[in-house]
Scaffold this motif. Sequence first.
Motif, PDB file in Angstrom:
ATOM      1  N   UNK A 191     -16.794  13.533 -14.664  1.00 23.08           N
ATOM      2  CA  UNK A 191     -16.965  12.134 -14.263  1.00 23.08           C
ATOM      3  C   UNK A 191     -18.433  11.754 -14.118  1.00 23.08           C
ATOM      4  N   UNK A 192     -19.236  12.639 -13.538  1.00 25.30           N
ATOM      5  CA  UNK A 192     -20.646  12.354 -13.245  1.00 25.30           C
ATOM      6  C   UNK A 192     -21.456  13.611 -13.530  1.00 25.30           C
TER       7      UNK A 192
ATOM      8  N   UNK B  57     -44.001  11.049 -20.935  1.00 20.79           N
ATOM      9  CA  UNK B  57     -44.698  10.189 -19.980  1.00 20.79           C
ATOM     10  C   UNK B  57     -43.885   8.929 -19.698  1.00 20.79           C
ATOM     11  N   UNK B  58     -43.613   8.659 -18.429  1.00 26.21           N
ATOM     12  CA  UNK B  58     -42.842   7.493 -17.975  1.00 26.21           C
ATOM     13  C   UNK B  58     -41.430   7.461 -18.566  1.00 26.21           C
ATOM     14  N   UNK B  59     -40.893   8.617 -18.918  1.00 31.14           N
ATOM     15  CA  UNK B  59     -39.578   8.685 -19.548  1.00 31.14           C
ATOM     16  C   UNK B  59     -38.478   8.546 -18.508  1.00 31.14           C
ATOM     17  N   UNK B  60     -37.493   7.708 -18.788  1.00 31.61           N
ATOM     18  CA  UNK B  60     -36.356   7.479 -17.894  1.00 31.61           C
ATOM     19  C   UNK B  60     -35.289   8.534 -18.177  1.00 31.61           C
ATOM     20  N   UNK B  61     -35.318   9.625 -17.414  1.00 32.65           N
ATOM     21  CA  UNK B  61     -34.397  10.734 -17.654  1.00 32.65           C
ATOM     22  C   UNK B  61     -32.945  10.314 -17.466  1.00 32.65           C
ATOM     23  N   UNK B  62     -32.654   9.639 -16.355  1.00 36.65           N
ATOM     24  CA  UNK B  62     -31.261   9.285 -16.057  1.00 36.65           C
ATOM     25  C   UNK B  62     -30.703   8.283 -17.054  1.00 36.65           C
ATOM     26  N   UNK B  63     -31.472   7.229 -17.314  1.00 35.37           N
ATOM     27  CA  UNK B  63     -30.991   6.193 -18.219  1.00 35.37           C
ATOM     28  C   UNK B  63     -30.743   6.717 -19.612  1.00 35.37           C
TER      29      UNK B  63
ATOM     30  N   UNK C 262     -27.017   7.577 -21.612  1.00 33.83           N
ATOM     31  CA  UNK C 262     -26.628   7.039 -22.921  1.00 33.83           C
ATOM     32  C   UNK C 262     -26.156   8.142 -23.857  1.00 33.83           C
ATOM     33  N   UNK C 263     -26.854   9.283 -23.838  1.00 35.76           N
ATOM     34  CA  UNK C 263     -26.476  10.388 -24.723  1.00 35.76           C
ATOM     35  C   UNK C 263     -25.109  10.948 -24.339  1.00 35.76           C
ATOM     36  N   UNK C 264     -24.874  11.134 -23.034  1.00 35.50           N
ATOM     37  CA  UNK C 264     -23.627  11.740 -22.572  1.00 35.50           C
ATOM     38  C   UNK C 264     -22.499  10.742 -22.384  1.00 35.50           C
ATOM     39  N   UNK C 265     -22.869   9.438 -22.321  1.00 32.96           N
ATOM     40  CA  UNK C 265     -21.909   8.371 -22.047  1.00 32.96           C
ATOM     41  C   UNK C 265     -21.211   8.595 -20.708  1.00 32.96           C
TER      42      UNK C 265
ATOM     43  N   UNK D 142     -14.077   9.747 -17.255  1.00 33.11           N
ATOM     44  CA  UNK D 142     -13.918   8.670 -18.231  1.00 33.11           C
ATOM     45  C   UNK D 142     -14.630   7.409 -17.828  1.00 33.11           C
ATOM     46  N   UNK D 143     -15.118   7.315 -16.575  1.00 30.96           N
ATOM     47  CA  UNK D 143     -15.862   6.120 -16.130  1.00 30.96           C
ATOM     48  C   UNK D 143     -17.253   6.123 -16.718  1.00 30.96           C
ATOM     49  N   UNK D 144     -17.841   4.918 -16.852  1.00 30.58           N
ATOM     50  CA  UNK D 144     -19.204   4.777 -17.357  1.00 30.58           C
ATOM     51  C   UNK D 144     -19.992   3.917 -16.385  1.00 30.58           C
TER      52      UNK D 144
END
Length: 342
Positions: A66-67, A96-102, A106-109, A340-342
């Motif tokens: 789920x997460x 540099x300044x990369x948004x790891x979570x965002x 997207x990659x893992x959905x 299955x949640x996004x």
Amino acid sequence: MLVAGVDLGGTAVNYTLLNDREEFLIEGLCEHPARSTEGPAICLKQIADGLKVAVDKAGCSLADVAVVGLDTPGPASATGVLSAKGSTNFVHADWASFDMCGNLSQVLEKPVVYLNDANAAAVWGHFALFGTSSGTTSISCVVGTGHGGGIIMDGSVIKGRKGFGGELGHVLIPYQMIPGTEGLNPECNCGRLGDLESLCSLTSIRRHLLPHFLKKYPDHELSKIEDPHKAAYRVRGMAEKGDPMCQEIFRVEARALGLFFDQMINTFDPDALIVGGGVVETGPEFQRWFMDEIRIGMGVQREEQADIPIHVMPNGDTAGARGAALEALKFARETDLRAGSK
């Protein structure tokens, strides 16, 4: 409900899986190459590929997750945006300044929550001692190449305004009180003079403590090793075998931790102190000696506080992934997410 913990290091990614009964489905290390030096695009694909390996190993599927909880070395914001100067071990310019979570989400959905690696280890150490019970406070120090840490209060890790809460390695300590440091001017990589990391880390041994003590022991065998990294790596093993100079070096590290813990006791009045990382990945006899030296460094405590225990962090090599998974489970429960949640 199932959540994943992902501990992203410079060369490897470690995974674990946790169900809503707070049971870990993977014991020990479950690693996959990180390839972080090749930049975010390749590394994020590596994380996704390794997660598939991990869920297969546990007899589950990606659809069950789920997460995802993620931890990385800092510096980074509380939401997982890496510093504009990049992050420790991540030298590729695109970090540099990369948004790891965002981007990983997207990659893992799937939703991704973030902790820095030391905070994640602190979450696990606290859980191992107290479970999910609230009302308890612990202070963790993770001593490796650098010095990370974490503070857990009422079941939550302190992240702070910008994500730098619990940067315990950069707290200044009165190191001049430690015997043997006369003439020592320990400067941290961050530029501060006399913070905890500058006295208690593998980097401090290489840059400050070993050169300082070799002046007192000029004929020591480590003086013959030209590579300072190789010499520093040998100090812990030689200290464990009773080498006098190397034990003096580790005594300084332990006393520095003691001074720091004394500050934390008088700030938070915690229920427990926890030490993790390579500094305690030794045999039990040397661990006990090191812990005793920490106590000496703490000085005289109030009678009411003298019983605060100091623990060695359990499952140290998987602590980051386990802490990240616990943070993911907490998020899933608070938001009532299911697979299955996004």
